[in-house]
Design a protein around this motif. Structure first.
Motif, mmCIF file in Angstrom:
data_model
loop_
_atom_site.group_PDB
_atom_site.id
_atom_site.type_symbol
_atom_site.label_atom_id
_atom_site.label_comp_id
_atom_site.label_asym_id
_atom_site.label_seq_id
_atom_site.Cartn_x
_atom_site.Cartn_y
_atom_site.Cartn_z
ATOM 1 N N UNK A 23 34.707 35.439 44.177
ATOM 2 C CA UNK A 23 35.867 35.663 43.317
ATOM 3 C C UNK A 23 35.435 35.961 41.883
ATOM 4 N N UNK A 24 34.460 35.211 41.395
ATOM 5 C CA UNK A 24 33.993 35.414 40.022
ATOM 6 C C UNK A 24 33.303 36.768 39.871
ATOM 7 N N UNK A 25 32.476 37.151 40.865
ATOM 8 C CA UNK A 25 31.819 38.461 40.804
ATOM 9 C C UNK A 25 32.846 39.584 40.835
ATOM 10 N N UNK A 26 33.889 39.395 41.626
ATOM 11 C CA UNK A 26 34.944 40.415 41.738
ATOM 12 C C UNK A 26 35.701 40.556 40.420
ATOM 13 N N UNK A 27 36.134 39.413 39.870
ATOM 14 C CA UNK A 27 36.954 39.461 38.652
ATOM 15 C C UNK A 27 36.107 39.756 37.416
ATOM 16 N N UNK A 28 35.046 38.958 37.228
ATOM 17 C CA UNK A 28 34.253 39.110 36.017
ATOM 18 C C UNK A 28 33.230 40.220 36.099
ATOM 19 N N UNK A 29 32.722 40.482 37.325
ATOM 20 C CA UNK A 29 31.705 41.517 37.481
ATOM 21 C C UNK A 29 32.287 42.909 37.443
ATOM 22 N N UNK A 30 33.325 43.137 38.248
ATOM 23 C CA UNK A 30 33.979 44.455 38.232
ATOM 24 C C UNK A 30 34.932 44.581 37.049
ATOM 25 N N UNK A 31 35.497 43.441 36.612
ATOM 26 C CA UNK A 31 36.412 43.482 35.479
ATOM 27 C C UNK A 31 37.605 44.365 35.758
ATOM 28 N N UNK A 32 37.899 45.278 34.848
ATOM 29 C CA UNK A 32 39.052 46.166 34.997
ATOM 30 C C UNK A 32 38.687 47.476 35.686
ATOM 31 N N UNK A 33 37.471 47.582 36.163
ATOM 32 C CA UNK A 33 37.011 48.830 36.771
ATOM 33 C C UNK A 33 37.439 48.883 38.237
ATOM 34 N N UNK A 34 38.529 49.602 38.512
ATOM 35 C CA UNK A 34 39.044 49.698 39.877
ATOM 36 C C UNK A 34 38.072 50.430 40.799
ATOM 37 N N UNK A 35 37.289 51.363 40.251
ATOM 38 C CA UNK A 35 36.319 52.084 41.088
ATOM 39 C C UNK A 35 35.230 51.136 41.578
ATOM 40 N N UNK A 36 34.879 50.159 40.751
ATOM 41 C CA UNK A 36 33.896 49.156 41.162
ATOM 42 C C UNK A 36 34.422 48.365 42.347
ATOM 43 N N UNK A 37 35.666 47.903 42.251
ATOM 44 C CA UNK A 37 36.250 47.119 43.335
ATOM 45 C C UNK A 37 36.379 47.947 44.609
ATOM 46 N N UNK A 38 36.810 49.185 44.468
ATOM 47 C CA UNK A 38 36.987 50.035 45.648
ATOM 48 C C UNK A 38 35.645 50.311 46.323
ATOM 49 N N UNK A 39 34.637 50.651 45.542
ATOM 50 C CA UNK A 39 33.324 50.960 46.112
ATOM 51 C C UNK A 39 32.710 49.722 46.769
ATOM 52 N N UNK A 40 32.908 48.561 46.149
ATOM 53 C CA UNK A 40 32.379 47.329 46.733
ATOM 54 C C UNK A 40 33.080 47.011 48.048
ATOM 55 N N UNK A 41 34.385 47.241 48.116
ATOM 56 C CA UNK A 41 35.123 46.991 49.351
ATOM 57 C C UNK A 41 34.687 47.952 50.452
#
Length: 655
Positions: free
Chosen positions: A244-262
């Protein structure tokens, strides 16, 4: 006695700041989940999975009795069969839970049962693996529950009370501050190997042998594989908060980061957790690059991973002749109340952070989710690619070993009769993905097809078949390039990493949820009158000791008469625990109360709780003892027969 949830948490924070890097130079690591922030007793939203298991069609909790029936219900809800169970349980007659004294003196007749869901069914069912833990003490008529809340993305702490024959069990949410005092990681904890407290210890199982072959359906004799499985699942459960922390704090507001990680997490699961495409330009830019940059800002001192492991303890290593409550003695160094250093500190410069994020997301997806994704991909029209390689074949008994290599593919394995296995396969510049089982169809060429479903590569694409031509020493690999189409359907990736939100982003159908009743907790009514002594102890101790539960001792529960009676009864124990904080740590027989650094949690009520405040509490309880007995208390005299042999905190007749 005191606000031990916040106090222990604070001690953890201070321990980190004083023993990780030197406080004078480097920033302190940031906890992935804050042990000083207990959170609300009731879920901020959603319900626990235990609620989903036990609430019936009428919207009421229905917890089967006996415990063996509850185990069967958990298995059924998980979609598991008796021949291949999903749960693992051990017996702990002399443990470290709040209920450790309940079975006295018949500890080996009524051991505590600890159960965890340690595997996942291939059939549809509730996703309970790593998400449900039960601790049952028969003599207390109580089950302690730690159960994940998928919507709130946190573990809930619950109690099943009046759990005995002829009664209707009542399910309530527990006092979270009490739980977090030991569960500083906001999740389950378990002993390190070799798990001497459990019935995997031959000496413990021998003492339990009078119970027969099993206790509430749990075998008396167990190998270390049982506690090891629980230990493994507890470790995985504690990664949820880190992800959860890596998702919120690591990707932050970068939606492309979250999408690519998923997308990478889907690749990882589809490949059988063998690999994912971490070499793609998109992953390097949007996940690895973003995570590294944000991590340096968000936690410059590193990310502290919560520690779920408490030291191993031999419960039979007691002084000769110890009986009854003396057997429940837990040395201060082995108490779960003690602050624990982090399991690890992940630095922003750690190149494995992106992989940790991906594998953490993958753990939130169930087999049912993956099956739905796979079915959707099987129905897609996709390009077919055929790769040619040269091979070397070596005869073995009834078959061949083969090694095939080319610019576009390489693999190695063995073929015998109708079965084959790939030691590894690599496509292009991708990693070696190991251990695949194949079926063989004979003909001019040997046709190898994946056994047991699709065989997917690190990039998500599927190997349809491999054709081996022994005569020409060549092979062809046919690949369906269908993953790119599936990746296009990953839209609206959520900011909060919850499984329902991930299912929506992946267009995975979510089963209709039954209506669950409002979550409930039992609240203590405030006493309308009190003595000066009670007011002083209320100030520091009420959060854990002014409750309806008898463990930890609720000596501040009730009216002024009841509180003073309980304080007098508990005074020797309170005096000893207060004194422990004034001794060097090596000289402490028990953990101190309040825990060290309790005054530093910033709470207005305890901000001034320095040594003077502990001294005031100690002087007050000493005065209570002197008025009651006519003698001033002396620590050595109180401990002459052992702490456990002091009067219990609550009179037997106290309701």
């Amino acid at each position: 006695m005191f606000n031990i949830g916040r106090a222990c948490a604070l001690l953890l924070s201070l321990l980190l700041s004083t023993t990780l890097p030197a406080a004078s130079a480097e920033p302190s690591p940031k906890w992935a989940i804050d042990p000083s922030s207990v959170g609300s007793n009731l879920p901020p939203l959603g319900h626990s999975l235990f609620d989903a298991i036990t609430v019936n069609a009428q919207g009421k909790h229905q917890v089967p009795f006996p415990f063996s029936a509850l185990i069967r219900k958990v298995e059924d809800k998980a979609g598991c069969k008796r021949a291949n169970p999903c749960t693992t349980a051990v017996l702990i007659p002399l443990g470290r839970s709040l209920q450790r004294t309940s079975a006295s003196p018949e500890f080996f007749k009524y051991p505590r049962a600890v159960l965890a869901v340690t595997s996942e069914s291939k059939a549809a069912g509730l996703f309970l693996k790593d998400r449900l833990y039960l601790g049952y003490q028969e003599k207390a008529d109580l089950i302690e529950v730690i159960s994940y809340n998928e919507e709130a993305a946190r573990f809930e702490f619950q109690l099943v009370k009046d759990y005995r024959s002829g009664r209707t069990p009542k399910v309530v949410y527990a006092n979270r501050a009490v739980c977090i005092a030991c569960h500083q990681n906001h999740a389950p904890i378990f002993s390190r190997q070799v798990w001497d407290e459990t019935n995997a210890n031959p000496r413990v199982s021998a003492r339990l042998s009078g119970l027969g072959r099993d206790y509430n359906g749990i075998p008396i004799k167990r190998g270390i594989d049982a506690p090891n499985a629980i230990d493994d699942t507890v470790t995985l459960a504690n990664q949820f908060s880190v992800t959860q922390m890596l998702w919120r704090g690591g990707c932050g507001e970068n939606a492309r980061c979250r999408r690519s990680a998923l997308i990478a997490a889907i690749q990882f699961r589809l490949s059988g957790e063998r690999g994912f495409d971490d070499a793609s330009a998109e992953f390097r830019e949007y996940v690895a690059g973003t995570l590294s940059a944000n991590a340096r800002k968000a936690w410059p001192g590193g990310l502290a991973v919560p520690n779920a492991s408490i030291p191993n303890r031999d419960p039979l290593a007691q002084p000769k002749g110890a009986t009854g409550l003396a057997l429940t003695h837990v040395a201060a160094a082995l108490e779960p109340l003690l602050p624990r250093r982090p399991q690890a500190v992940w630095l922003a410069s750690d190149p494995s952070l992106p992989r940790r994020l991906v594998t953490g997301i993958a753990a939130l997806l169930s087999n049912t989710d993956l099956n739905a994704i796979q079915r959707g991909m099987n129905s897609m029209h996709s390009n077919r690619q055929q790769l040619s390689v040269r091979c070397r074949f070596d005869k073995v008994r009834a078959g061949h070993r083969f090694r095939c290599e080319g610019d576009e593919a390489a693999f190695e394995g063995k073929m015998v009769d109708r079965e084959a296995s790939l030691d590894w396969i690599s496509i292009g510049a991708g990693p070696k993905l190991r251990h695949h089982s194949m079926r063989v169809t004979a003909g001019r060429t040997k046709m190898l097809r994946p056994a047991g479903g699709a065989m997917r590569l690190h990039d998500g694409n599927a190997v349809d078949r491999i054709e081996l031509d022994v005569a020409s020493e060549s092979a062809k690999v046919t690949i369906w390039e269908d993953f790119a189409q599936r990746a296009k359907r990953v839209l609206d990736v959520p900011e909060e990493l919850t499984r329902p939100a991930l299912q929506a982003a992946l267009s995975v159908a979510v089963p209709t949820q039954k209506l669950l009743p409002p979550a409930r907790e039992e609240l203590e009514e405030r006493a309308t009158d009190s003595t000066p002594e009670a007011r002083l102890f209320h100030r520091y101790c009420a959060i854990c000791h002014r409750t309806l539960e008898r463990t930890p001792p609720n000596f501040l529960h009730g009216d002024a008469r009841r509180v003073m009676a309980a304080l007098k009864h508990c005074a020797p124990r309170i005096f000893v625990r207060l004194t422990m904080g004034q001794l060097p740590s090596a000289a402490r027989e028990k953990t101190p109360m309040p825990p060290p650094f309790a005054a530093r949690d910033g709470s207005p009520d305890v901000v001034s709780m320095q040594a003077n405040s502990v001294a005031e509490l100690k002087a007050t309880i000493a005065d209570v003892m002197q008025k009651d007995t006519g003698q001033a208390p002396v620590l050595e005299a109180l401990l002459a027969k052992g702490y456990e042999n002091l009067p219990p905190c609550l009179p037997v007749e106290t309701p």
